[in-house]
Design a protein around this motif. Structure first.
Motif: not given
Length: 144
Positions: A23-34
Motif C-alpha cells: 500500500x503506497x501512501x498508507x497513513x499511520x493515522x487510523x482516521x485516514x481512509x488508507x
C-alpha cells in the motif's frame, strides 16, 4: 491505448489469486481512509506491506520507503497517492515485478495505466479495493 476497466470477473480473479498488497501512501493515522482500507484488507487475510517513508510500522508491519525496498513478492500495488505521482509508481511496480497496480477511488492516471499494462501488469483505477473485495468475495477467498 486507452484504459479499459477490467470486468468484475477479472477483478475477482485478481483478488482471489493475490495474497500480498503493498500500500503506497498508507497513513499511520487510523482516521485516514488508507489506514481503514488496509486494516480491513488485512483482517480479510491479505498480507499488507506499508510503503511510507515517514513511518516505521503501520498495522503491525514494517514500513518501507519505496517499493524497491520490499524484500518479498508483491501481488498488488494499491495506491493512495495523488494522480501526478502514479506514473512513477507504475514504473516502480513494473521494476519490482508486481502483478497489478490498483489506483484507489478518485485516482486516475492514463500514463500509469499504459506503463503497467504494456509491461504485463493488471490495472484497476478509480475503484476502492475494499469495496470490490467485499462485493466480489463476501465470504473471503476460496481455499484450495
Amino acid at each position: 491505448m486507452s484504459y479499459t476497466e477490467p470486468s468484475q470477473e477479472d477483478i475477482k480473479k485478481l483478488l482471489e489469486k493475490s495474497t500480498s498488497i503493498a500500500v503506497v501512501g498508507l497513513s499511520d493515522d487510523p482516521t485516514r481512509v488508507s489506514y481503514m482500507v488496509a486494516e480491513a484488507m488485512q483482517k480479510k487475510g491479505y498480507r499488507i506491506i506499508p510503503v511510507n517513508p515517514k513511518a516505521e510500522r503501520i498495522l503491525g508491519e514494517t514500513c518501507y520507503s519505496k517499493l524497491q525496498d520490499v524484500p518479498e513478492p508483491i501481488d498488488i500495488v494499491n495506491v493512495f497517492r495523488r494522480s501526478e505521482y502514479c506514473a512513477d509508481i507504475a514504473r516502480d511496480a513494473v521494476e519490482v515485478k508486481a502483478k497489478a497496480i490498483w489506483l484507489q477511488q478518485g485516482i486516475v492516471n492514463e500514463e500509469a495505466a499504459r506503463i503497467a499494462s504494456e509491461n504485463g501488469l493488471g490495472v484497476v483505477m478509480d475503484l476502492c479495493i475494499k469495496v470490490l473485495d467485499s462485493i466480489l468475495l463476501p465470504h473471503g477467498k476460496a481455499t484450495s
